[in-house]
Design a protein around this motif. Structure first.
Motif, PDB file in Angstrom:
ATOM      1  N   PHE A   1      32.841  41.919  68.610  1.00  0.00           N
ATOM      2  CA  PHE A   1      32.763  43.402  67.337  1.00  0.00           C
ATOM      3  C   PHE A   1      32.300  44.605  68.293  1.00  0.00           C
ATOM      4  O   PHE A   1      32.923  45.580  68.245  1.00  0.00           O
ATOM      5  N   TYR A   2      31.191  44.366  69.380  1.00  0.00           N
ATOM      6  CA  TYR A   2      31.100  45.343  70.239  1.00  0.00           C
ATOM      7  C   TYR A   2      32.226  45.645  71.376  1.00  0.00           C
ATOM      8  O   TYR A   2      32.264  46.746  71.679  1.00  0.00           O
ATOM      9  N   LYS A   3      32.946  44.918  71.513  1.00  0.00           N
ATOM     10  CA  LYS A   3      33.892  45.192  72.541  1.00  0.00           C
ATOM     11  C   LYS A   3      35.123  45.726  71.895  1.00  0.00           C
ATOM     12  O   LYS A   3      35.553  46.734  72.287  1.00  0.00           O
ATOM     13  N   LYS A   4      35.182  45.478  70.509  1.00  0.00           N
ATOM     14  CA  LYS A   4      36.159  46.435  69.692  1.00  0.00           C
ATOM     15  C   LYS A   4      35.605  47.901  69.733  1.00  0.00           C
ATOM     16  O   LYS A   4      36.623  48.759  69.684  1.00  0.00           O
ATOM     17  N   LYS A   5      34.451  48.070  69.311  1.00  0.00           N
ATOM     18  CA  LYS A   5      33.730  49.079  69.238  1.00  0.00           C
ATOM     19  C   LYS A   5      33.877  49.779  70.675  1.00  0.00           C
ATOM     20  O   LYS A   5      34.227  51.344  70.518  1.00  0.00           O
ATOM     21  N   ALA A   6      34.061  49.277  71.757  1.00  0.00           N
ATOM     22  CA  ALA A   6      33.923  49.756  73.095  1.00  0.00           C
ATOM     23  C   ALA A   6      35.189  50.416  73.030  1.00  0.00           C
ATOM     24  O   ALA A   6      35.516  51.643  73.592  1.00  0.00           O
ATOM     25  N   LEU A   7      36.483  49.658  72.692  1.00  0.00           N
ATOM     26  CA  LEU A   7      37.861  50.164  72.960  1.00  0.00           C
ATOM     27  C   LEU A   7      37.901  51.507  72.031  1.00  0.00           C
ATOM     28  O   LEU A   7      38.608  52.547  72.630  1.00  0.00           O
ATOM     29  N   GLU A   8      37.342  51.454  70.774  1.00  0.00           N
ATOM     30  CA  GLU A   8      37.638  52.566  70.006  1.00  0.00           C
ATOM     31  C   GLU A   8      36.847  53.567  70.760  1.00  0.00           C
ATOM     32  O   GLU A   8      37.491  54.794  70.496  1.00  0.00           O
ATOM     33  N   LEU A   9      35.543  53.306  71.105  1.00  0.00           N
ATOM     34  CA  LEU A   9      34.875  54.530  71.704  1.00  0.00           C
ATOM     35  C   LEU A   9      35.521  55.198  72.889  1.00  0.00           C
ATOM     36  O   LEU A   9      35.704  56.331  73.324  1.00  0.00           O
ATOM     37  N   GLY A  10      35.988  54.318  73.898  1.00  0.00           N
ATOM     38  CA  GLY A  10      36.832  54.751  75.186  1.00  0.00           C
ATOM     39  C   GLY A  10      37.996  55.550  74.618  1.00  0.00           C
ATOM     40  O   GLY A  10      38.193  56.657  75.393  1.00  0.00           O
ATOM     41  N   SER A  11      38.987  55.080  73.808  1.00  0.00           N
ATOM     42  CA  SER A  11      39.942  55.896  73.375  1.00  0.00           C
ATOM     43  C   SER A  11      39.702  57.294  72.750  1.00  0.00           C
ATOM     44  O   SER A  11      40.159  58.099  73.079  1.00  0.00           O
TER      45      SER A  11
END
Ligand code: SR1
Ligand code: MG
Length: 405
Positions: A373-383
């Motif tokens: 869940f937090y890795k998906k969030k990280a990808l959204e955040l980075g993008s």
């Protein structure tokens, strides 16, 4: 210490390390046999030995570069010159911020060895943060470190001939290539160095297909390749900083080179942001979690504030640039740097999530579904950071957004 022993390269072990330190006469003890030697390296690239006299507790660190990347093995050869770069960078940084780097006692470019101050009373910042600790000096110290090392290495201060000499001295093509590949290229394509669980594939594919995002990454990558603005640490993540309550030391500048001014701060902020995200899983008690997360955001704010204030003071007192007094020149530089901080930070957040080199902050989340869940969030955040870098105009806008995200 000025002893210079020219020796042929061979990887050291816990016995041969004593031959390196013997001529330094560092220890009070008469017998070298009494010294305790331990290999303590837990990084991706080097051997690190701690040598201690158990009676006096005097200690030092012997760091040796291996001719390959330890994290992958001998199939990935890597220049030994990075040891020279590292000790030269530490010496250079010590000229303006001696209290923020380990002391170098000796270096030998043939053996690819740097002998330096032991910092075992400190902890690696990443570890301390994962455990939920906070460090009151961190923001001021990293703001001071980045501003001083930036200003004194820049064309704003140095004579153009000296600046170009420094660019040559810190030419670091092999280590830069690692960053060009692992930070700015591979995570944005379906490359075999990438490393992520199958559950993140659709999120990664979204990144690889996003032309707007890729255009911005291409520009950031080009900046990294071409803008020789300041002497960077080159790998300023939270594993490159030692801390304790009353001290901060920036270590490991083997990736040092002349690059774009926003790069180091971006990596520092990106790694604090990843820790902020991971605290939702690590810090179980809500009050403690809020406390750590607000410390992380305040650290981002105060670091940027210290950076801009310190850089501005140095500029006013010492800039030799003919346009130094022209209205708006400094402001434009800081504004451009700020925008690149946001973009570079987005790249670092993405590569630490799906690229080759991960961070323990996310990888050590115990429950697999929460980690995902937090890795998906990280990808959204980075993008988002990469695509919207120009929309951020102040540091509090960034921290408010991280808080909300
Ligand atoms: C093969 S080196 C992988 C990573 O470790 C270093 O600390 C750098 O961040 C590099 O990208
Ligand atoms: Mg390192």
């Amino acid at each position: 210490m000025t002893v210079k022993v020219k020796s042929a390269y061979e990887p050291l072990n816990e016995l041969t390390v004593l031959d390196v330190i013997k001529p330094l006469n560092f220890f009070d003890t008469a017998s070298l046999n009494e010294l305790v030697v331990q290999e303590i390296g837990d990084g991706n690239l080097n051997l690190v030995f701690r040598v201690q006299d158990p009676d006096s507790e005097q200690a030092l660190i012997v760091k040796q570069a291996l001719p390959y990347a330890k994290v992958v093995g001998e199939s990935w050869p890597l220049t030994l010159d990075r040891a020279r770069i590292e000790s030269d960078a530490l010496l250079q940084e010590a000229e303006s911020v001696p209290h923020l780097v380990p002391k170098v006692y000796y270096s030998d470019s043939h053996l690819a060895v740097t002998v330096m101050e032991d910092l075992s009373d400190h902890v690696i910042l990443r570890k301390g943060l994962i455990e939920g600790n906070t460090y009151p000096l961190l923001a001021k110290d990293i703001g001071t470190f980045t501003a001083n090392t930036a200003f004194y290495s820049s064309d704003f201060y140095l004579h153009p001939f000296d600046k170009k000499e420094q660019v040559k001295r810190f030419s670091n093509p092999e280590l830069c290539k690692i960053t060009e590949d692992l930070v700015f290229t591979d995570p944005f394509f379906d490359h075999d160095t990438n490393d992520f669980p199958a559950e993140l594939r659709s999120d990664a594919e979204k990144i690889w297909a996003d032309q707007e995002l890729l255009r911005e990454v291409a520009q950031l990558r080009f900046s990294f390749l071409t803008r020789a603005e300041i002497l960077l640490h080159g790998d300023l993540h939270t594993g490159s900083i030692f801390v304790k309550e009353d001290s901060t030391k920036v270590i490991d500048p083997e990736f040092a080179f002349y690059g774009p001014a926003g790069f180091d701060l971006a990596h520092f902020f990106a790694n604090l942001t990843l820790n902020h995200l991971s605290q939702n899983a690590h810090a179980k008690e809500p009050f403690h979690r809020e406390n750590v997360q607000s410390f992380l955001l305040q650290t981002i704010e105060k670091t940027w504030e210290t950076y801009t204030n310190t850089f501005t003071e140095l500029w006013r007192e010492k800039a030799s640039d003919p346009f130094a007094k022209t209205e708006g020149v400094l402001e434009n530089f800081l504004q451009h740097t700020f925008q690149e901080v946001i973009g570079f930070a987005g790249c670092e957040v993405i590569r630490r999530t799906i690229g080759l080199a991960h961070v323990a902050d996310l990888d050590s989340i115990e429950q697999k579904d929460i980690e995902l869940f937090y890795k998906k969030k990280a990808l959204e955040l980075g993008s988002y950071l990469i695509k919207n870098q120009r929309k951020f105009t102040s540091i509090t806008q960034l921290t408010d957004w991280i808080r909300g995200a």
